[in-house]
Design an enzyme around this catalytic site. Structure first.
Site, PDB file in Angstrom:
ATOM      1  N   ALA A  66     -20.670 -20.248 -36.995  1.00 48.80           N
ATOM      2  CA  ALA A  66     -20.931 -20.515 -38.532  1.00 48.80           C
ATOM      3  C   ALA A  66     -22.503 -20.146 -38.460  1.00 48.80           C
ATOM      4  CB  ALA A  66     -20.527 -22.101 -38.898  1.00 48.80           C
ATOM      5  N   GLY A 111     -17.798 -21.175 -34.234  1.00 45.79           N
ATOM      6  CA  GLY A 111     -16.796 -20.643 -35.340  1.00 45.79           C
ATOM      7  C   GLY A 111     -16.168 -19.133 -34.770  1.00 45.79           C
ATOM      8  N   GLU A 114     -13.584 -20.000 -32.406  1.00 43.84           N
ATOM      9  CA  GLU A 114     -12.468 -20.621 -33.279  1.00 43.84           C
ATOM     10  C   GLU A 114     -11.655 -19.516 -33.834  1.00 43.84           C
ATOM     11  OE1 GLU A 114     -15.437 -23.446 -35.122  1.00 43.84           O
ATOM     12  OE2 GLU A 114     -14.096 -24.854 -34.368  1.00 43.84           O
ATOM     13  N   GLU A 134     -21.478 -26.544 -30.239  1.00 44.54           N
ATOM     14  CA  GLU A 134     -21.777 -27.171 -31.550  1.00 44.54           C
ATOM     15  C   GLU A 134     -22.388 -28.586 -30.993  1.00 44.54           C
ATOM     16  OE1 GLU A 134     -18.950 -25.588 -31.175  1.00 44.54           O
ATOM     17  OE2 GLU A 134     -18.163 -24.846 -33.219  1.00 44.54           O
TER      18      GLU A 134
HETATM   19  N1  CO8 Z   1     -25.995 -18.614 -37.552  1.00 43.55           N
HETATM   20  C1  CO8 Z   1     -27.022 -18.002 -38.322  1.00 43.55           C
HETATM   21  N2  CO8 Z   1     -27.783 -16.785 -37.693  1.00 43.55           N
HETATM   22  C2  CO8 Z   1     -27.366 -16.457 -36.442  1.00 43.55           C
HETATM   23  C3  CO8 Z   1     -26.441 -17.023 -36.036  1.00 43.55           C
HETATM   24  C4  CO8 Z   1     -25.929 -18.294 -36.199  1.00 43.55           C
HETATM   25  N3  CO8 Z   1     -24.781 -18.740 -35.871  1.00 43.55           N
HETATM   26  N4  CO8 Z   1     -26.477 -16.580 -34.545  1.00 43.55           N
HETATM   27  C5  CO8 Z   1     -27.442 -15.700 -34.443  1.00 43.55           C
HETATM   28  N5  CO8 Z   1     -28.159 -15.410 -35.714  1.00 43.55           N
HETATM   29  C6  CO8 Z   1     -29.158 -14.767 -36.178  1.00 43.55           C
HETATM   30  C7  CO8 Z   1     -30.556 -14.966 -35.270  1.00 43.55           C
HETATM   31  O1  CO8 Z   1     -31.097 -16.108 -35.962  1.00 43.55           O
HETATM   32  C8  CO8 Z   1     -31.215 -13.839 -35.437  1.00 43.55           C
HETATM   33  O2  CO8 Z   1     -31.681 -13.524 -36.625  1.00 43.55           O
HETATM   34  P1  CO8 Z   1     -33.208 -13.097 -37.007  1.00 43.55           P
HETATM   35  O3  CO8 Z   1     -33.210 -11.716 -36.330  1.00 43.55           O
HETATM   36  O4  CO8 Z   1     -33.389 -13.216 -38.489  1.00 43.55           O
HETATM   37  O5  CO8 Z   1     -34.054 -13.932 -36.218  1.00 43.55           O
HETATM   38  C9  CO8 Z   1     -29.998 -12.590 -35.231  1.00 43.55           C
HETATM   39  O6  CO8 Z   1     -28.806 -13.332 -35.450  1.00 43.55           O
HETATM   40  C10 CO8 Z   1     -29.923 -12.184 -33.767  1.00 43.55           C
HETATM   41  O7  CO8 Z   1     -29.811 -13.225 -32.925  1.00 43.55           O
HETATM   42  P2  CO8 Z   1     -30.727 -13.696 -31.787  1.00 43.55           P
HETATM   43  O8  CO8 Z   1     -32.177 -13.078 -31.932  1.00 43.55           O
HETATM   44  O9  CO8 Z   1     -30.936 -14.997 -31.462  1.00 43.55           O
HETATM   45  O10 CO8 Z   1     -30.040 -12.791 -30.644  1.00 43.55           O
HETATM   46  P3  CO8 Z   1     -29.906 -12.955 -29.209  1.00 43.55           P
HETATM   47  O11 CO8 Z   1     -29.392 -11.838 -28.396  1.00 43.55           O
HETATM   48  O12 CO8 Z   1     -31.418 -13.268 -28.331  1.00 43.55           O
HETATM   49  O13 CO8 Z   1     -28.993 -14.256 -28.724  1.00 43.55           O
HETATM   50  C11 CO8 Z   1     -27.285 -15.816 -29.159  1.00 43.55           C
HETATM   51  C12 CO8 Z   1     -27.998 -14.237 -29.085  1.00 43.55           C
HETATM   52  C13 CO8 Z   1     -27.256 -16.362 -27.671  1.00 43.55           C
HETATM   53  C14 CO8 Z   1     -25.613 -15.715 -29.604  1.00 43.55           C
HETATM   54  C15 CO8 Z   1     -28.113 -16.550 -30.366  1.00 43.55           C
HETATM   55  O14 CO8 Z   1     -28.322 -15.858 -31.384  1.00 43.55           O
HETATM   56  C16 CO8 Z   1     -27.640 -17.639 -30.649  1.00 43.55           C
HETATM   57  O15 CO8 Z   1     -27.547 -19.001 -29.885  1.00 43.55           O
HETATM   58  N6  CO8 Z   1     -26.666 -18.057 -31.801  1.00 43.55           N
HETATM   59  C17 CO8 Z   1     -26.284 -19.161 -32.143  1.00 43.55           C
HETATM   60  C18 CO8 Z   1     -25.003 -19.508 -31.456  1.00 43.55           C
HETATM   61  C19 CO8 Z   1     -24.497 -20.830 -31.922  1.00 43.55           C
HETATM   62  O16 CO8 Z   1     -24.898 -22.070 -31.783  1.00 43.55           O
HETATM   63  N7  CO8 Z   1     -23.173 -20.667 -32.550  1.00 43.55           N
HETATM   64  C20 CO8 Z   1     -22.511 -21.823 -33.083  1.00 43.55           C
HETATM   65  C21 CO8 Z   1     -22.852 -22.381 -34.500  1.00 43.55           C
HETATM   66  S1  CO8 Z   1     -22.152 -23.949 -34.975  1.00 43.55           S
HETATM   67  C22 CO8 Z   1     -20.390 -23.296 -35.577  1.00 43.55           C
HETATM   68  O17 CO8 Z   1     -20.281 -22.225 -35.212  1.00 43.55           O
HETATM   69  C23 CO8 Z   1     -19.895 -24.400 -35.964  1.00 43.55           C
HETATM   70  C24 CO8 Z   1     -18.262 -23.844 -36.627  1.00 43.55           C
HETATM   71  C25 CO8 Z   1     -17.845 -24.979 -37.500  1.00 43.55           C
HETATM   72  C26 CO8 Z   1     -18.714 -25.286 -38.607  1.00 43.55           C
HETATM   73  C27 CO8 Z   1     -18.081 -26.421 -39.445  1.00 43.55           C
HETATM   74  C28 CO8 Z   1     -19.047 -27.087 -40.207  1.00 43.55           C
HETATM   75  C29 CO8 Z   1     -18.252 -28.015 -41.119  1.00 43.55           C
END
Ligand code: CO8
Length: 260
Positions: A66, A111, A114, A134
């Protein structure tokens, strides 16, 4: 099909290829993307020319979760509404009579994992990475991860994945039963299409009823599940496809199914 900002869709000979297409944010699910997905799934459900759906992600991610930037400022009420939107959208995949295959090309986190779990069958690229991170963000999964993960991999493994938040690779996902198959990245889409074509050779209504029986069966007692199966078996006995499938066998020819 309508025009979508964050999704691509193509009907390739009855196989609907749905691509999550917000690569700048690794295809992260924001409200706009989830709403679009919900709408596109409704369109797909109504289109009889689409027999099987394949969901994949553009560029290096399947879906990296998400959208964290959107969730950062969410209140409790907004968070609940966001969770319910994701759950309802993914339920459309699980409840759709058409089979849905996830072709997991890269990150399937939070997500994204999921979303993959709501699909019927998961095929992963060797490059795919999975996880429910999460708890490291101070939240719990909100798109049914705590519910579908234990149903797929068992309670103990699900709790380990949920409590540690650690990422794991495609081979590990295969070992624990989270994905059906792991293939080299360049073979991923073909593997998904081959699977879709195998399914499409069979009677579509019978396949749809198998999906319904498995889904219901995991949520009710064995007796209730068996009763439902018997009912569905009875239903298939009066279809044209049953007559055709069995006649073709007896006449030693290939069956041609009409879906009713
Ligand atoms: N949300 C928003 N932006 C994201 C997300 C995300 N989940 N994942 C990546 N991005 C963005 C980064 O911020 C980055 O943007 P920018 O270039 O503007 O800085 C761009 O995508 C590229 O990402 P990275 O530079 O970080 O790429 P890497 O190859 O270095 O890393 C990763 C890749 C390891 C996947 C890293 O991006 C990461 O850890 N992302 C987050 C993963 C995460 O924690 N996901 C879980 C989110 S929580 C969730 O899904 C809950 C679901 C249910 C919610 C319900 C609520 C009620």
């Amino acid at each position: 099909m309508g025009e979508y900002k964050n999704l691509l869709f193509e009907n390739q000979d009855g196989i609907g290829i749905l691509t999550m297409n917000r690569p700048k944010a690794l295809n992260a699910l924001n409200t706009e993307t989830l709403s679009e997905l919900s709408q596109l799934l409704d369109e797909i459900a109504k289109d009889d020319s689409i027999k099987v759906v394949v969901i994949t992600g553009a560029e290096k991610a399947f879906v990296a979760g998400a959208d964290i930037t959107e969730m950062l400022h969410m209140t409790s009420a907004e968070g609940r509404a966001f969770g319910l939107l994701g759950q309802a959208t993914f339920n459309k995949i699980e409840n759709m009579p058409k089979p849905v295959i996830a072709a997991i090309n890269g990150f399937a986190l939070g997500g994204g994992c999921e979303l993959a779990m709501a699909c019927d069958i998961r095929i992963a690229s060797e490059k795919a990475k999975f996880g429910q991170p999460e708890v490291g963000l101070g939240i719990v999964p909100g798109f049914a991860g705590t519910q579908r993960l234990p149903r797929l991999v068992g309670k103990g493994r699900a709790k380990e994945i949920l409590f540690t938040g650690e990422m794991f690779d495609a081979q590990e996902a295969y070992r624990i039963g989270l994905v059906n198959k792991v293939v080299p990245p360049e073979e991923l889409m073909q593997a998904a299409k081959t699977m879709a074509q195998k399914i499409m050779k069979n009677a579509p209504y019978a396949v749809a009823l198998c999906k319904a029986a498995v889904n219901l069966g995991l949520d009710v007692s064995l007796d209730a599940g068996q009763d439902y199966e018997a009912t569905l078996f009875g239903v298939t006995c009066s279809t044209e496809d049953k007559k055709e499938g069995m006649s073709a066998f007896v006449e030693k020819r290939k069956a041609t199914f009409v879906g009713k």
